[in-house]
Motif scaffolding. Sequence first.
Motif, PDB file in Angstrom:
ATOM      1  N   GLY A   1       0.773  -1.225   0.000  1.00 43.87           N
ATOM      2  CA  GLY A   1       0.000   0.000   0.000  1.00 43.87           C
ATOM      3  C   GLY A   1       0.808   1.281   0.000  1.00 43.87           C
ATOM      4  N   LEU A   2       2.136   1.206  -0.033  1.00 44.03           N
ATOM      5  CA  LEU A   2       2.964   2.410  -0.014  1.00 44.03           C
ATOM      6  C   LEU A   2       2.898   3.152  -1.351  1.00 44.03           C
ATOM      7  N   ASP A   3       2.926   4.473  -1.291  1.00 45.26           N
ATOM      8  CA  ASP A   3       3.024   5.275  -2.508  1.00 45.26           C
ATOM      9  C   ASP A   3       4.403   5.134  -3.133  1.00 45.26           C
ATOM     10  N   ALA A   4       5.430   5.032  -2.303  1.00 47.49           N
ATOM     11  CA  ALA A   4       6.808   4.877  -2.796  1.00 47.49           C
ATOM     12  C   ALA A   4       7.399   3.624  -2.174  1.00 47.49           C
ATOM     13  N   LYS A   5       7.892   2.707  -2.998  1.00 49.33           N
ATOM     14  CA  LYS A   5       8.500   1.475  -2.502  1.00 49.33           C
ATOM     15  C   LYS A   5       9.817   1.784  -1.788  1.00 49.33           C
ATOM     16  N   ILE A   6      10.288   0.808  -1.029  1.00 40.66           N
ATOM     17  CA  ILE A   6      11.504   0.998  -0.241  1.00 40.66           C
ATOM     18  C   ILE A   6      12.735   0.931  -1.160  1.00 40.66           C
ATOM     19  N   LYS A   7      13.442   2.024  -1.260  1.00 45.55           N
ATOM     20  CA  LYS A   7      14.680   2.069  -2.038  1.00 45.55           C
ATOM     21  C   LYS A   7      15.922   2.039  -1.151  1.00 45.55           C
ATOM     22  N   GLU A   8      15.759   2.579   0.063  1.00 46.79           N
ATOM     23  CA  GLU A   8      16.912   2.711   0.953  1.00 46.79           C
ATOM     24  C   GLU A   8      16.437   2.723   2.402  1.00 46.79           C
ATOM     25  N   LEU A   9      17.213   2.094   3.296  1.00 48.11           N
ATOM     26  CA  LEU A   9      16.979   2.173   4.730  1.00 48.11           C
ATOM     27  C   LEU A   9      18.049   3.062   5.339  1.00 48.11           C
ATOM     28  N   VAL A  10      17.628   4.029   6.163  1.00 46.76           N
ATOM     29  CA  VAL A  10      18.567   5.008   6.711  1.00 46.76           C
ATOM     30  C   VAL A  10      18.628   4.889   8.225  1.00 46.76           C
ATOM     31  N   ALA A  11      19.796   5.145   8.784  1.00 42.43           N
ATOM     32  CA  ALA A  11      19.992   5.075  10.237  1.00 42.43           C
ATOM     33  C   ALA A  11      19.604   6.378  10.915  1.00 42.43           C
ATOM     34  N   ASP A  12      19.859   7.507  10.258  1.00 44.33           N
ATOM     35  CA  ASP A  12      19.576   8.820  10.827  1.00 44.33           C
ATOM     36  C   ASP A  12      18.147   9.213  10.487  1.00 44.33           C
ATOM     37  N   LYS A  13      17.362   9.519  11.493  1.00 45.61           N
ATOM     38  CA  LYS A  13      15.954   9.839  11.254  1.00 45.61           C
ATOM     39  C   LYS A  13      15.780  11.070  10.368  1.00 45.61           C
ATOM     40  N   ASN A  14      16.745  11.962  10.413  1.00 45.61           N
ATOM     41  CA  ASN A  14      16.643  13.175   9.607  1.00 45.61           C
ATOM     42  C   ASN A  14      16.893  12.916   8.127  1.00 45.61           C
ATOM     43  N   ASP A  15      17.416  11.739   7.794  1.00 43.29           N
ATOM     44  CA  ASP A  15      17.640  11.379   6.400  1.00 43.29           C
ATOM     45  C   ASP A  15      16.442  10.679   5.778  1.00 43.29           C
ATOM     46  N   ALA A  16      15.476  10.305   6.607  1.00 43.48           N
ATOM     47  CA  ALA A  16      14.298   9.609   6.086  1.00 43.48           C
ATOM     48  C   ALA A  16      13.467  10.555   5.222  1.00 43.48           C
ATOM     49  N   ASN A  17      13.002  10.037   4.106  1.00 42.55           N
ATOM     50  CA  ASN A  17      12.125  10.788   3.201  1.00 42.55           C
ATOM     51  C   ASN A  17      11.235   9.769   2.493  1.00 42.55           C
ATOM     52  N   ASN A  18      10.086   9.557   3.056  1.00 45.40           N
ATOM     53  CA  ASN A  18       9.215   8.495   2.564  1.00 45.40           C
ATOM     54  C   ASN A  18       8.815   8.692   1.106  1.00 45.40           C
ATOM     55  N   LYS A  19       8.625   9.941   0.686  1.00 44.52           N
ATOM     56  CA  LYS A  19       8.224  10.202  -0.700  1.00 44.52           C
ATOM     57  C   LYS A  19       9.299   9.766  -1.689  1.00 44.52           C
ATOM     58  N   GLU A  20      10.563   9.786  -1.232  1.00 44.50           N
ATOM     59  CA  GLU A  20      11.672   9.375  -2.095  1.00 44.50           C
ATOM     60  C   GLU A  20      12.071   7.919  -1.887  1.00 44.50           C
ATOM     61  N   GLY A  21      11.336   7.206  -1.036  1.00 40.32           N
ATOM     62  CA  GLY A  21      11.630   5.797  -0.808  1.00 40.32           C
ATOM     63  C   GLY A  21      12.704   5.554   0.231  1.00 40.32           C
ATOM     64  N   LYS A  22      13.041   6.586   1.021  1.00 42.41           N
ATOM     65  CA  LYS A  22      14.033   6.446   2.091  1.00 42.41           C
ATOM     66  C   LYS A  22      13.287   6.286   3.422  1.00 42.41           C
ATOM     67  N   TYR A  23      13.431   5.110   4.014  1.00 43.53           N
ATOM     68  CA  TYR A  23      12.650   4.779   5.209  1.00 43.53           C
ATOM     69  C   TYR A  23      13.547   4.352   6.368  1.00 43.53           C
ATOM     70  N   GLN A  24      12.922   4.363   7.548  1.00 37.53           N
ATOM     71  CA  GLN A  24      13.530   3.744   8.717  1.00 37.53           C
ATOM     72  C   GLN A  24      12.717   2.503   9.100  1.00 37.53           C
ATOM     73  N   VAL A  25      13.438   1.445   9.497  1.00 36.88           N
ATOM     74  CA  VAL A  25      12.808   0.209   9.945  1.00 36.88           C
ATOM     75  C   VAL A  25      13.371  -0.163  11.310  1.00 36.88           C
ATOM     76  N   VAL A  26      12.484  -0.511  12.231  1.00 39.12           N
ATOM     77  CA  VAL A  26      12.888  -0.989  13.550  1.00 39.12           C
ATOM     78  C   VAL A  26      12.479  -2.461  13.659  1.00 39.12           C
ATOM     79  N   LYS A  27      13.396  -3.263  14.198  1.00 39.39           N
ATOM     80  CA  LYS A  27      13.084  -4.664  14.466  1.00 39.39           C
ATOM     81  C   LYS A  27      13.053  -4.891  15.977  1.00 39.39           C
ATOM     82  N   VAL A  28      11.995  -5.507  16.454  1.00 40.31           N
ATOM     83  CA  VAL A  28      11.871  -5.892  17.858  1.00 40.31           C
ATOM     84  C   VAL A  28      11.964  -7.412  17.939  1.00 40.31           C
ATOM     85  N   THR A  29      12.851  -7.907  18.792  1.00 41.06           N
ATOM     86  CA  THR A  29      13.031  -9.345  18.988  1.00 41.06           C
ATOM     87  C   THR A  29      12.579  -9.705  20.395  1.00 41.06           C
TER      88      THR A  29
END
Length: 606
Positions: A356-384
Amino acid sequence: MKKSFLPLLLAFILVLSGCVNTKSKVGNEEKSNEGNKSANTSKPAIEILGMSTSEDDMNIVRDQLIKNGFDVKLNIQPDYGSFTAQKDAGNFDLALSSWTTVTGNPDYAVRALFKTGGDNSIMSDEEVDKLIDQAATETPDQFTGTYKKFEDRLVFDKAYIVPLYNSFKAQGVNKDIVNADTVRLAKSRAVAWETIDFNDQSKRDKDPLIVQQAIGTLTSLDPIKGNDGSINTLNTNMYVRLVNLTDDDVVTSDGSLSLNHSIADGNSDYYFLLRDDINFAKINDKKAVDSGERVGADDVVFSLNRAKDKDSVPDHRTYSLHEHIKDAEVVTDLSQLDSVKQSGGNGTIREALENGLDAKIKELVADKNDANNKEGKYQVVKVTTTEPFPQVLNYLAHQSAGIVSKKQVESINTYDVASFDPAKDIPYGDQNTVTEGDQYNNHLYASGPYILSYKNDYEAVFYKNPAYMKGTNFEPRISQVTVRFIENPDSSLSALRNGEIYLFNGVPETKYDLVEGDGKLVLQKNKSNAVSYLLFNTSNREVAKSEDLRKAVLYSINQEEFINFYQGNKMKASSTVSPLVQTGNELVADSAKVKEYLAKYQDSKK
């Protein structure tokens, strides 16, 4: 609540001359904590502790016990304020208690209440602990049998509690002022303010939404430091979470920090794709402003790590809800999302997160300020999790899993936890910092739709977070929410009918007709996860020592009389899991069993 009805264990107290008394006085009689035998009769004496707002229930219990051969004393207290001190002093045989499962999962309905060391537990039973832990690892199609065994042990085999009834959830809405269709009444979660709107939308920025809650002394505005009726609704609206619950208790990413979430095969790894359109709000000159700091993955990892660590703050009251979290981390390797399968084998994690995303995932970024969902730059958190634990998602929807600012909290909590001194150390979320007066110094950073500006003895004032999901369906409609502190339900109902408040969550069953008969009001009603029960003293009374005495009390209780008194607006319950799991158990009053167990108890005293 807590949550909700408030996710909440009620035990009540007697305060005499400003201090806790180690003896209880009821009417003109006095008896010590050890006394379970009346001075005037051989009947076992039972002292029931409760508040004046629950006097009807106490009277029904009293009458049923007297009819079955008990000598009953009522210890009726005027308010909730000091119940912990009296409970800790052991001044009761039975305490009228209540619990609402605000996370929509049965583990929450039992872990904090009945597990050894639980946040609200005063009991310890190895078999109960074992069954709670076993059920936590199971899926709904598996855990019904386990919870039945748990309920058998808790109620019918050992009689640690006496179930009374399961309640409905109801709220009254002033439909002349508020659009009732925008007001949610969820089975579990607290009232969500951001969806509520006025009939006249031009009032959004001019008039406050006026609501009510009973308790004005706030435990803490730090979400991990409280889980009670004073803050559950407030913190739910102040801090966004990784996931939410629908009104029917289904875990969803809608309106949360996650655009999507997915469970990995094996049910131990959970992935969350974060949105980039929320900033923390702060207060300047008692008004909400954008702090300029984005809510991101580093805040999530920080928040969850402190939530699971009982030593992260003094007086941590919710760590047991998150003890199954082993680790939380930021994922930057995109190939991991391609290589890990979803639970059940239906595609990859990446496919689930991209749904359902408008922009598919192109890149995962560590710095939250680098995230740009419209450009496909996302942050992902994993909980174990420490073991397979599907119910972890429900806990991540709880207010105690609210996301706080790593930067702000660390700048406030500079004290040493081990040597914390409440006389001089000011922790993040201390209610004194938001209370009008000399100590006012609001340091809150809110990740949710609203932020608390200030409070006094009369009310608390919240303002809309100006940087919360702007332009989406989850951007708050109304700019200000005022929470009036009205302790008495009758007074709250009067305020609703007089137009002094616009929403009253918690209309008593005996008052439904008054709301339904008022032309300007509408009654919203739903089944709830709220259960009322009697909690036995487990330390310093005869009921703590004698299983037979407890069972005699148990089988004296006739739930039908409560249902009839409340005009059919209560349901039967066998334990706090009754609204969530159909175990097939039922408590049936049995005077023959009462006589049998009382005889055994009396024989043991000879």
